[in-house]
Design an enzyme around this catalytic site. Sequence first.
Site, PDB file in Angstrom:
ATOM      1  N   ASP A  40     -12.194 -10.221  -1.550  1.00 59.36           N
ATOM      2  CA  ASP A  40     -13.503 -10.359  -0.896  1.00 59.36           C
ATOM      3  C   ASP A  40     -14.464  -9.374  -1.557  1.00 59.36           C
ATOM      4  OD1 ASP A  40     -12.583  -8.010   0.433  1.00 59.36           O
ATOM      5  OD2 ASP A  40     -12.346  -9.023   2.360  1.00 59.36           O
ATOM      6  N   GLU A  88      -6.140 -10.578  -1.964  1.00 59.25           N
ATOM      7  CA  GLU A  88      -6.970 -10.418  -0.759  1.00 59.25           C
ATOM      8  C   GLU A  88      -8.443 -10.326  -1.140  1.00 59.25           C
ATOM      9  OE1 GLU A  88      -5.578  -7.224   1.797  1.00 59.25           O
ATOM     10  OE2 GLU A  88      -3.471  -7.736   1.451  1.00 59.25           O
ATOM     11  N   HIS A 122     -10.301  -6.003  -2.770  1.00 57.07           N
ATOM     12  CA  HIS A 122     -11.367  -5.764  -1.789  1.00 57.07           C
ATOM     13  C   HIS A 122     -12.497  -5.021  -2.513  1.00 57.07           C
ATOM     14  CE1 HIS A 122      -9.105  -7.306   1.543  1.00 57.07           C
ATOM     15  NE2 HIS A 122      -8.082  -6.519   1.254  1.00 57.07           N
ATOM     16  N   GLU A 150       0.804  -1.229   0.000  1.00 56.87           N
ATOM     17  CA  GLU A 150       0.000   0.000   0.000  1.00 56.87           C
ATOM     18  C   GLU A 150       0.836   1.277   0.000  1.00 56.87           C
ATOM     19  OE1 GLU A 150      -2.870  -0.673   3.172  1.00 56.87           O
ATOM     20  OE2 GLU A 150      -3.559  -2.511   2.230  1.00 56.87           O
ATOM     21  N   ASN A 162       2.089  -4.727  -3.342  1.00 57.65           N
ATOM     22  CA  ASN A 162       0.707  -5.170  -3.160  1.00 57.65           C
ATOM     23  C   ASN A 162      -0.158  -3.971  -2.759  1.00 57.65           C
ATOM     24  OD1 ASN A 162      -1.147  -7.475  -2.691  1.00 57.65           O
ATOM     25  ND2 ASN A 162      -1.027  -6.925  -0.513  1.00 57.65           N
TER      26      ASN A 162
HETATM   27  O1  9MR Z   1      -7.260  -8.954   7.877  1.00 60.08           O
HETATM   28  C1  9MR Z   1      -6.521  -8.005   8.602  1.00 60.08           C
HETATM   29  C2  9MR Z   1      -7.302  -7.634   9.848  1.00 60.08           C
HETATM   30  O2  9MR Z   1      -7.432  -8.744  10.717  1.00 60.08           O
HETATM   31  C3  9MR Z   1      -6.605  -6.491  10.547  1.00 60.08           C
HETATM   32  O3  9MR Z   1      -7.368  -6.082  11.661  1.00 60.08           O
HETATM   33  C4  9MR Z   1      -6.423  -5.345   9.555  1.00 60.08           C
HETATM   34  C5  9MR Z   1      -5.773  -4.128  10.155  1.00 60.08           C
HETATM   35  O4  9MR Z   1      -5.607  -3.142   9.178  1.00 60.08           O
HETATM   36  O5  9MR Z   1      -5.637  -5.803   8.492  1.00 60.08           O
HETATM   37  C6  9MR Z   1      -6.294  -6.770   7.762  1.00 60.08           C
HETATM   38  O6  9MR Z   1      -5.622  -7.082   6.576  1.00 60.08           O
HETATM   39  C7  9MR Z   1      -5.324  -6.008   5.687  1.00 60.08           C
HETATM   40  C8  9MR Z   1      -4.079  -6.408   4.939  1.00 60.08           C
HETATM   41  O7  9MR Z   1      -3.047  -6.677   5.832  1.00 60.08           O
HETATM   42  C9  9MR Z   1      -3.666  -5.351   3.936  1.00 60.08           C
HETATM   43  N1  9MR Z   1      -4.743  -4.981   3.059  1.00 60.08           N
HETATM   44  C10 9MR Z   1      -6.004  -4.623   3.718  1.00 60.08           C
HETATM   45  C11 9MR Z   1      -6.430  -5.744   4.663  1.00 60.08           C
HETATM   46  C12 9MR Z   1      -7.768  -5.397   5.311  1.00 60.08           C
HETATM   47  O8  9MR Z   1      -7.636  -4.294   6.157  1.00 60.08           O
END
Ligand code: 9MR
Length: 347
Positions: free
Chosen positions: A268, A266, A237, A160, A201
């Site tokens: 969803d 990722e 996402h 990011e 990513n």
């Molecule tokens: O799935 C992850 C969640 O459990 C955490 O609370 C969250 C914190 O930001 O991060 C989530 O995963 C993220 C990933 O590491 C990077 N892309 C966005 C994802 C969703 O926030």
Amino acid sequence: MSHRPVRKLLAVLAAATVTLGLTTGTASAHRVKTLGELARQHGRYFGSATDNPEFSDAAYLKILGSEFTSITPGNGMKWYATEPQQGVFDWTNGDQIVNFARRHHQLVRAHTLVWHSQLPDWLTTGTWTAEQLRAILKKHITTEVRHYRRKVYSWDVVNEAFNEDGTYRETLWYNTLGPGYIADALRWAHEADPHAKLYVNDYNIEGIGPKSDAYYDLVKSLKARHVPIDGVGVQGHLALQYGYPATLEANLRRFAGLRVDTAITELDIRMLLPADAGKLATQATWYADVTKACLAVRRCVGITIWDYTDKYSWIPGFFPGEGAALPYDENLQPKPAYDAIRDALSS
Ligand code: 9MR
């Protein structure tokens, strides 16, 4: 293990599964193929994210271990978890997931080394000169990548890094080190595990636009300078209310033109709750369309969903009133999206 293309790695892992009798003789001939097995027929993996608290749920683990050919730790390898105090490393959570993947002959997409979020307090509250921060970053990357050397297929090295308009996100890393931190991170990761596939990513880079253009330019420039970069992770996402990214396939294809892999990392597809049959049907179509887009582009190596069940999705906690984003419901039952992915992988 991962200097080989994903197609060959998957074949080796599948052979190990058969040798160990994990699929049972005659039964396997009639058994319905898993998502992972269907994807393997195309030389791709089909994976899921998971998280350590979920390891107490036996019914959940049964599906995680059987349906998928790749695993990503949702949190267990992030900086706050792996270096909670400066120079003190903790591999407990990451190791639990890597060991599970090894027992189930799954690849590991490791996530993530350099991010602005989920950093430990010592790092965010400290004041660092560029020289100090560079040393901290190098040590973190080198130590973590060495620990998982030969145990993971790929690393999300930088996560990011860009804003929606394609400018650099002003993070601790960018503000202190400048944009060169990306090339440095990739080089340090490559030194620590020359076989791991190294990715950048991000989210909202599914379609062609200013943010994915920034990645296109970045990869082009990294390649021109011979910086080790192997792939671009398109998080995926998505949300029904914002529309389907119609240029996904074209976008994946232009990255292949830069001689890098791509992966949906990722995925969803959330909706405004309550879910109903119409929304679930649209969601199913979108899951199928993403799957087909990846299969259509030779260098799209696989798809990872951001956990597989609504029971453990991050969405309701972050987007109140939204959810139902994954192919299995909260009772671990397959939804229309599951069948749609199967159909897309079967054709
Ligand atoms: O799935 C992850 C969640 O459990 C955490 O609370 C969250 C914190 O930001 O991060 C989530 O995963 C993220 C990933 O590491 C990077 N892309 C966005 C994802 C969703 O926030």
